[in-house]
Design an enzyme around this catalytic site. Sequence first.
Site, PDB file in Angstrom:
ATOM      1  N   GLY A  12       0.700  -1.129   0.075  1.00 19.12           N
ATOM      2  CA  GLY A  12       0.042   0.152  -0.100  1.00 19.12           C
ATOM      3  C   GLY A  12       0.889   1.282  -0.143  1.00 19.12           C
ATOM      4  O   GLY A  12       0.224   2.405   0.490  1.00 19.12           O
ATOM      5  N   SER A  13       2.248   1.290  -0.580  1.00 16.62           N
ATOM      6  CA  SER A  13       2.842   2.514  -0.695  1.00 16.62           C
ATOM      7  C   SER A  13       2.393   3.563  -1.420  1.00 16.62           C
ATOM      8  O   SER A  13       2.371   4.592  -1.117  1.00 16.62           O
ATOM      9  CB  SER A  13       4.103   2.234  -1.023  1.00 16.62           C
ATOM     10  OG  SER A  13       4.291   1.749  -2.099  1.00 16.62           O
ATOM     11  N   ASN A  14       1.371   3.124  -2.605  1.00 18.46           N
ATOM     12  CA  ASN A  14       1.132   4.072  -3.250  1.00 18.46           C
ATOM     13  C   ASN A  14      -0.269   4.616  -2.662  1.00 18.46           C
ATOM     14  O   ASN A  14      -0.639   5.843  -2.804  1.00 18.46           O
ATOM     15  CB  ASN A  14       0.437   3.320  -4.653  1.00 18.46           C
ATOM     16  CG  ASN A  14       1.816   3.626  -5.896  1.00 18.46           C
ATOM     17  OD1 ASN A  14       2.203   4.829  -5.923  1.00 18.46           O
ATOM     18  ND2 ASN A  14       2.268   2.600  -6.385  1.00 18.46           N
ATOM     19  N   ARG A  59     -10.493 -13.125  -4.054  1.00 18.27           N
ATOM     20  CA  ARG A  59      -9.975 -12.975  -5.642  1.00 18.27           C
ATOM     21  C   ARG A  59     -10.293 -14.423  -6.040  1.00 18.27           C
ATOM     22  O   ARG A  59      -9.876 -14.509  -7.465  1.00 18.27           O
ATOM     23  CB  ARG A  59      -8.363 -12.755  -5.548  1.00 18.27           C
ATOM     24  CG  ARG A  59      -7.648 -13.829  -4.922  1.00 18.27           C
ATOM     25  CD  ARG A  59      -6.192 -13.235  -4.798  1.00 18.27           C
ATOM     26  NE  ARG A  59      -5.114 -14.248  -4.393  1.00 18.27           N
ATOM     27  CZ  ARG A  59      -4.909 -14.140  -3.226  1.00 18.27           C
ATOM     28  NH1 ARG A  59      -5.316 -13.535  -2.321  1.00 18.27           N
ATOM     29  NH2 ARG A  59      -3.804 -15.275  -2.854  1.00 18.27           N
ATOM     30  N   LEU A  85      -3.741  -6.664  -7.886  1.00 17.53           N
ATOM     31  CA  LEU A  85      -3.379  -7.761  -8.575  1.00 17.53           C
ATOM     32  C   LEU A  85      -4.594  -8.507  -9.591  1.00 17.53           C
ATOM     33  O   LEU A  85      -4.133  -8.912 -10.496  1.00 17.53           O
ATOM     34  CB  LEU A  85      -2.339  -8.625  -8.312  1.00 17.53           C
ATOM     35  CG  LEU A  85      -1.333  -8.101  -7.410  1.00 17.53           C
ATOM     36  CD1 LEU A  85      -0.432  -9.189  -6.792  1.00 17.53           C
ATOM     37  CD2 LEU A  85      -0.396  -7.257  -8.614  1.00 17.53           C
ATOM     38  N   ASN A 102      -5.160   2.936 -13.345  1.00 12.06           N
ATOM     39  CA  ASN A 102      -4.429   1.842 -12.734  1.00 12.06           C
ATOM     40  C   ASN A 102      -2.985   2.478 -12.970  1.00 12.06           C
ATOM     41  O   ASN A 102      -2.762   3.108 -13.776  1.00 12.06           O
ATOM     42  CB  ASN A 102      -4.591   0.623 -13.589  1.00 12.06           C
ATOM     43  CG  ASN A 102      -3.182  -0.514 -12.892  1.00 12.06           C
ATOM     44  OD1 ASN A 102      -3.322  -0.649 -11.786  1.00 12.06           O
ATOM     45  ND2 ASN A 102      -2.586  -0.910 -14.089  1.00 12.06           N
ATOM     46  N   HIS A 104       1.203   1.368 -13.536  1.00 15.25           N
ATOM     47  CA  HIS A 104       1.737   0.152 -13.916  1.00 15.25           C
ATOM     48  C   HIS A 104       3.245   0.440 -13.932  1.00 15.25           C
ATOM     49  O   HIS A 104       3.445   1.522 -14.530  1.00 15.25           O
ATOM     50  CB  HIS A 104       1.150  -0.307 -15.481  1.00 15.25           C
ATOM     51  CG  HIS A 104       1.950  -1.546 -15.774  1.00 15.25           C
ATOM     52  ND1 HIS A 104       1.534  -2.811 -15.357  1.00 15.25           N
ATOM     53  CD2 HIS A 104       2.932  -1.632 -16.786  1.00 15.25           C
ATOM     54  CE1 HIS A 104       2.627  -3.722 -15.797  1.00 15.25           C
ATOM     55  NE2 HIS A 104       3.369  -3.079 -16.777  1.00 15.25           N
ATOM     56  N   ASP A 145      -3.800  -3.944 -18.898  1.00 20.03           N
ATOM     57  CA  ASP A 145      -3.117  -2.800 -19.309  1.00 20.03           C
ATOM     58  C   ASP A 145      -3.183  -2.180 -20.754  1.00 20.03           C
ATOM     59  O   ASP A 145      -2.238  -1.767 -21.148  1.00 20.03           O
ATOM     60  CB  ASP A 145      -1.838  -3.386 -19.144  1.00 20.03           C
ATOM     61  CG  ASP A 145      -1.289  -3.871 -17.716  1.00 20.03           C
ATOM     62  OD1 ASP A 145      -1.887  -3.211 -16.817  1.00 20.03           O
ATOM     63  OD2 ASP A 145      -0.218  -4.808 -17.481  1.00 20.03           O
ATOM     64  N   GLU A 174       6.260   6.685  -9.119  1.00 19.88           N
ATOM     65  CA  GLU A 174       4.768   6.316  -8.856  1.00 19.88           C
ATOM     66  C   GLU A 174       4.051   7.110  -7.991  1.00 19.88           C
ATOM     67  O   GLU A 174       3.101   7.462  -8.072  1.00 19.88           O
ATOM     68  CB  GLU A 174       4.894   4.680  -8.477  1.00 19.88           C
ATOM     69  CG  GLU A 174       5.095   3.700  -9.835  1.00 19.88           C
ATOM     70  CD  GLU A 174       4.964   2.274  -9.177  1.00 19.88           C
ATOM     71  OE1 GLU A 174       3.874   2.048  -8.570  1.00 19.88           O
ATOM     72  OE2 GLU A 174       5.783   1.400  -9.606  1.00 19.88           O
TER      73      GLU A 174
END
Length: 202
Positions: A12-14, A59, A85, A102, A104, A145, A174
Site C-alpha cells: 500500500g505504498s501508493n 479473489r 493484482l 491503474n 503500472h 493494461d 509512482e
Amino acid sequence: MLKIAVLISGNGSNLQAILDSIDSGILKCSVEMVISDRKEAYGLERAKQRNIKTYIVNRSEKNISREILELTLGKVQLIVLAGFLSILKGEIIEKFRNRIINIHPSLIPAFCGKGMYGVKVHEAAVSYGVKYSGCTVHFVDEGTDSGAIICQKTVPVYNEDTAETLQKRVLVEEHKLLPKAINYFAEDKIRSEGRKVFVIEE
C-alpha cells in the site's frame, strides 16, 4: 470533493502516497474506502489507522468485479488501482467507464499485459536491456493494461541495475505520478478522444 476508492493487494505504498498528498494539500479528494483482494495486505492497516473503511474481497471468486461494483457504485466517483493484482471484468468497466485508473510500473505498451506485475516487470526491463523505463497511469478497460494512457514518467535504467534497484527508482516516481493523475480528475482536467487523453490546463 472527489470521492475515490483505492484497490490494493500488498504494502500500500501508493495508497500512502495518496494519503500524504491529501495531508499536504496537494491532492484534493477523499479516500472513501480501501478494498483488497488479500486479507494480509499491509495497506489495509494504513487505511485503518486513518479510520478509512476497509473491505476484503475474495479473489478466487468469479464475481469479484461484481462485489467491488456493489461496494463502490453510488459511493465514489473514481476507482484507483494502486498495486491491485486482480483483473476487473464485466459490468464494473461499463458503469465506471473512464473512471477507473491503474498505475503500472513500466512505460506502456512495454512490459505490460498478462503476467506482467510487480518485480516481474522490472526483471523483464533489465533483461531486455532498455535504457529507460518508468511508470504509467492509464484507464482500465476490458483488456489488461490496454486502456488509454493518461500520463507517464520515465526513469533511466543503468547497466548495473537489478530488478530490485530499478523497482525502487520507479516506485519513487509512482508515488508522485498517481496523486498527480488523481488531481486531474479532481480538477476536471481530463478529456479523451479515442486513445488520446488530454489534460486541460487553465
